[in-house]
Scaffold this active site. Structure first.
Site, PDB file in Angstrom:
ATOM      1  N   GLY A 196       0.842  -1.199   0.000  1.00  0.00           N
ATOM      2  CA  GLY A 196       0.000   0.000   0.000  1.00  0.00           C
ATOM      3  C   GLY A 196       0.876   1.247   0.000  1.00  0.00           C
ATOM      4  O   GLY A 196       0.697   2.155  -0.813  1.00  0.00           O
ATOM      5  N   HIS A 197       1.850   1.271   0.913  1.00  0.00           N
ATOM      6  CA  HIS A 197       2.794   2.394   0.958  1.00  0.00           C
ATOM      7  C   HIS A 197       3.566   2.498  -0.361  1.00  0.00           C
ATOM      8  O   HIS A 197       3.780   3.590  -0.889  1.00  0.00           O
ATOM      9  CB  HIS A 197       3.804   2.209   2.091  1.00  0.00           C
TER      10      HIS A 197
ATOM     11  N   ARG B 225      -0.936  -2.734  10.717  1.00  0.00           N
ATOM     12  CA  ARG B 225      -1.461  -3.442  11.885  1.00  0.00           C
ATOM     13  C   ARG B 225      -1.803  -4.904  11.569  1.00  0.00           C
ATOM     14  O   ARG B 225      -1.969  -5.699  12.493  1.00  0.00           O
ATOM     15  CB  ARG B 225      -2.707  -2.731  12.426  1.00  0.00           C
TER      16      ARG B 225
END
Ligand code: AMP
Length: 278
Positions: free
Chosen positions: A35-36, A186
């Site tokens: 995602g990053h 997370r």
């Protein structure tokens, strides 16, 4: 890839690069995943220099235990960024970001009173504090954020307006695991069974997307809650249907764009996700 810890060293370097290149910025809290990296890739495609920051911002954690537990994988992150073609990484200490106590209180009207703002008091004020501070240090032409944190994007856009900042905000789509779970730092804190069951969150959201316009908005909301809570590992905190300005929507005709946003507890771990319904 150049690595900086000190503001006093990063700033002159960026001034030099800014003379003939646009500066793009990807703020993160590390524990990097695809995602990053999608933000880094987008930044590279649009800007001459890509700067990523890694800083776990204490000001945005309303839960001390969540802050303590938050994954920190700096060495691995640096390698990932290097391989992704990031030009500059800024990994400051707390003293560098907050040389003095930041007492600013932002006014986001109703934007931070709902959803994440309601369940995590002070969270968005902390986000605004750190992002405005990082924008001040990096002075980016464009900054890149993920749609996964939908409400955060609204807050950042509002902050940019309020402070008259010049950075453009580019929003990038949510990157998902194969089973649909939205990638999140997370996720690595989930147990095996929680991880497996967490796919139920996006499954329920995708089902909602299919049913948009068939069921009423309220029925759809209730059905999404029911579907997620079917798993004994998951407990819905909220499911909200909102428009692009975070106003609650109760009829399909209420807004041009409608999003379903959820927060779910898997044991101690809190996960969020959203899809566009309309
Ligand atoms: P974080 O490190 O969680 O603060 O996230 C840093 C940036 O990455 C934020 O703009 C997030 O919205 C974005 N991000 C996090 N997870 C994803 C994802 N699964 N897809 C796209 N962007 C993401």
């Amino acid at each position: 890839m150049e690595k900086y810890v000190k503001v006093s060293e990063l700033k002159p370097r960026l001034s030099e690069l800014r003379k003939d290149r646009t500066v793009g910025f990807v703020p993160t809290m590390g524990a990097l995943h695809q995602g990053h990296l999608s933000l880094v890739e987008r930044c590279r495609s649009m800007c001459g220099v890509t700067v990523a920051s890694i800083f776990v911002n204490p000001a945005q954690f309303n839960d001390r235990e969540d802050y303590r537990r938050y994954p920190r994988t700096l060495e691995c992150d640096l390698e990932i960024l290097e391989n992704a073609g990031c030009d500059i990484v800024f990994a400051p200490t707390e003293e560098e970001v907050y040389p003095e106590r930041d007492n600013r209180v932002f006014d986001f009207g109703t934007l931070d009173k709902v959803m994440e703002g309601k369940f995590r008091p002070g969270h968005f004020n902390g986000v605004a504090q750190v992002v405005s501070r990082l924008f001040d240090i990096v002075n980016p032409d464009k900054s890149f954020f993920g749609q996964k944190d939908f409400q955060q994007v609204c807050i950042i856009k509002s902050m940019v307006k309020q402070l008259n900042l010049t950075t453009g905000i580019v929003v990038c789509p949510t990157v998902r695991e194969q089973d649909g779970l939205a990638m999140s730092s997370r996720n690595m804190l989930l147990s095996e069974i929680q991880r497996k069951e967490a796919a139920g969150i996006s499954r329920a959201l995708f089902h909602a997307k299919q049913q948009a316009g068939v069921m009423t908005v309220t029925e759809l909301r209730d059905e999404t809650i029911r579907r997620i809570n079917l798993s004994p590992e998951l407990k819905v905190e909220y499911v909200e249907t909102v428009d692009a300005a975070m106003q609650t929507v109760s009829e399909w005709d209420d807004a041009e764009e409608i999003f379903a946003c959820v927060a779910v507890h898997a044991g101690e771990i809190r996960l969020i996700d959203n899809v566009q319904l309309k």
